[in-house]
Design an enzyme around this catalytic site. Structure first.
Site, PDB file in Angstrom:
ATOM      1  CG  HIS A 170      -1.773   1.135   1.500  1.00 14.82           C
ATOM      2  ND1 HIS A 170      -2.855   1.315   0.538  1.00 14.82           N
ATOM      3  CD2 HIS A 170      -1.632   2.041   2.388  1.00 14.82           C
ATOM      4  CE1 HIS A 170      -3.368   2.542   1.173  1.00 14.82           C
ATOM      5  NE2 HIS A 170      -2.659   2.972   2.125  1.00 14.82           N
TER       6      HIS A 170
HETATM    7  C1  HEM Z   1       1.768   3.933   6.977  1.00 11.02           C
HETATM    8  C2  HEM Z   1       2.025   4.548   5.769  1.00 11.02           C
HETATM    9  C3  HEM Z   1       0.615   4.720   4.870  1.00 11.02           C
HETATM   10  C4  HEM Z   1       0.641   5.525   3.953  1.00 11.02           C
HETATM   11  C5  HEM Z   1       1.969   6.420   3.376  1.00 11.02           C
HETATM   12  C6  HEM Z   1      -0.588   5.533   3.225  1.00 11.02           C
HETATM   13  C7  HEM Z   1      -0.756   5.968   2.104  1.00 11.02           C
HETATM   14  C8  HEM Z   1      -2.145   6.368   1.477  1.00 11.02           C
HETATM   15  C9  HEM Z   1      -2.513   6.934   0.481  1.00 11.02           C
HETATM   16  C10 HEM Z   1      -1.484   8.055  -0.360  1.00 11.02           C
HETATM   17  C11 HEM Z   1      -3.855   6.958   0.207  1.00 11.02           C
HETATM   18  C12 HEM Z   1      -4.630   7.752  -1.024  1.00 11.02           C
HETATM   19  C13 HEM Z   1      -4.567   6.542  -2.204  1.00 11.02           C
HETATM   20  C14 HEM Z   1      -5.627   7.035  -3.159  1.00 11.02           C
HETATM   21  O1  HEM Z   1      -6.318   7.763  -2.978  1.00 11.02           O
HETATM   22  O2  HEM Z   1      -5.748   6.711  -4.537  1.00 11.02           O
HETATM   23  C15 HEM Z   1      -4.361   6.007   1.118  1.00 11.02           C
HETATM   24  C16 HEM Z   1      -5.621   5.444   1.328  1.00 11.02           C
HETATM   25  C17 HEM Z   1      -6.134   4.633   1.994  1.00 11.02           C
HETATM   26  N1  HEM Z   1      -5.168   3.988   2.961  1.00 11.02           N
HETATM   27 FE1  HEM Z   1      -3.126   4.365   3.311  1.00 11.02          FE
HETATM   28  N2  HEM Z   1      -1.427   4.616   3.843  1.00 11.02           N
HETATM   29  C18 HEM Z   1      -0.499   4.331   5.158  1.00 11.02           C
HETATM   30  C19 HEM Z   1      -1.045   3.439   6.144  1.00 11.02           C
HETATM   31  C20 HEM Z   1      -2.236   2.684   5.863  1.00 11.02           C
HETATM   32  C21 HEM Z   1      -2.808   1.952   7.099  1.00 11.02           C
HETATM   33  C22 HEM Z   1      -2.046   1.254   8.090  1.00 11.02           C
HETATM   34  C23 HEM Z   1      -4.119   1.504   6.647  1.00 11.02           C
HETATM   35  C24 HEM Z   1      -5.170   0.594   7.380  1.00 11.02           C
HETATM   36  C25 HEM Z   1      -4.689  -0.497   7.857  1.00 11.02           C
HETATM   37  C26 HEM Z   1      -4.434   2.397   5.367  1.00 11.02           C
HETATM   38  C27 HEM Z   1      -5.888   2.196   4.843  1.00 11.02           C
HETATM   39  C28 HEM Z   1      -6.152   3.153   3.866  1.00 11.02           C
HETATM   40  C29 HEM Z   1      -7.305   3.097   3.222  1.00 11.02           C
HETATM   41  C30 HEM Z   1      -8.641   2.184   3.685  1.00 11.02           C
HETATM   42  C31 HEM Z   1      -7.292   3.895   2.012  1.00 11.02           C
HETATM   43  C32 HEM Z   1      -8.416   4.464   1.225  1.00 11.02           C
HETATM   44  C33 HEM Z   1      -8.367   3.440   0.042  1.00 11.02           C
HETATM   45  C34 HEM Z   1      -9.520   2.505  -0.257  1.00 11.02           C
HETATM   46  O3  HEM Z   1     -10.607   2.609   0.586  1.00 11.02           O
HETATM   47  O4  HEM Z   1      -9.371   1.555  -0.957  1.00 11.02           O
HETATM   48  N3  HEM Z   1      -3.320   3.107   4.993  1.00 11.02           N
HETATM   49  N4  HEM Z   1      -3.268   5.524   1.926  1.00 11.02           N
END
Ligand code: HEM
Length: 211
Positions: A170
């Site tokens: 991710h």
């Molecule tokens: C630790 C560093 C993390 C970074 C750098 C990061 C980065 C990002 C970014 C850039 C997005 C936007 C993607 C888009 O809108 O196309 C996103 C969305 C998201 N992230 Fe993270 N993330 C991190 C950790 C996590 C963790 C630990 C979780 C959950 C366990 C998480 C869950 C999500 C979810 C649910 C979305 C919305 C996408 C969806 O619903 O399919 N993220 N993240």
């Protein structure tokens, strides 16, 4: 005409705070969990005030992360349904990696890879909280037999491993697809980014803006 790219809102401030709180707690959990998992990583307990504190804090941080993740996951669930075009996208994953997105079916708000990350995270988080509660010696493990607690420990490690690998993917994808990170830091994306990577979503936003 202005050179400034047109921006499209993607996340509210509250969604972003929710996401980053989950992300920070995830890092704390992964580090404290690894510290307890193997003696070779026990030195990581220094980050949390020693072995005893790591053991006390890990489950409480886990419950907090689960609750915040639940809120995030419920907010995003309507965008993560998997359909026929997502299966086609998965068959074309090589084209995505080789930057031939024009050969891939039009993508909505999220692509099939992002949706898979979402569902694997949901499954792992449910697995981690259930097995974690069974293993929580202070409050719950006395209600279960030794065998059940041992099975829960093994499953907890497997769910944690899958979750860590999934979040690494991710993070990598967030950095690799240039322009994605600003969605989660500033809340908006450029129209060009949306047009290129999430064309169907781009069209929806334009239609909504015209109304
Ligand atoms: C630790 C560093 C993390 C970074 C750098 C990061 C980065 C990002 C970014 C850039 C997005 C936007 C993607 C888009 O809108 O196309 C996103 C969305 C998201 N992230 Fe993270 N993330 C991190 C950790 C996590 C963790 C630990 C979780 C959950 C366990 C998480 C869950 C999500 C979810 C649910 C979305 C919305 C996408 C969806 O619903 O399919 N993220 N993240």
């Amino acid at each position: 005409m202005s050179d400034t790219p047109r921006l499209i809102d993607r996340y509210t401030a509250s969604q972003r705070s929710n996401h980053w709180a989950v992300a920070i707690l995830f890092i704390l959990l992964a580090l404290s969990g690894l510290a307890l998992f193997h003696p070779a990583l026990f030195w990581l307990t220094n980050l949390f005030g020693g072995g005893t504190w790591t053991r006390i804090l890990h489950p409480f941080v886990g419950v907090l992360m689960f609750l915040l993740f639940l809120i995030l996951a419920l907010r995003m669930i309507r965008h993560n349904g998997i359909g026929k075009s997502d299966r086609q996208w998965l068959c074309h994953v090589n084209d995505v990696i080789n930057k031939h997105e024009e050969r891939v079916p039009e993508v909505g708000r999220y692509n099939a890879g992002q949706k898979l990350v979402y569902w694997v995270s949901v499954i792992c988080m449910i697995g981690l909280i259930l097995t974690g509660l069974v293993m929580w010696r202070e409050y719950f493990s006395l209600y279960f037999s030794m065998g059940v607690v041992q099975l829960a420990s093994a499953l907890h490690a497997i769910f944690a491993f899958v979750m860590i690998c999934t979040i690494i993917i991710h993070i990598y994808a967030g950095i690799w697809v240039k322009g994605s990170m600003r969605a989660m830091t500033r809340g908006s994306v450029t129209a060009g980014w949306a047009w290129k990577h999430h064309h169907a979503w781009f069209r929806q936003t334009q239609k909504a803006a015209r109304k």
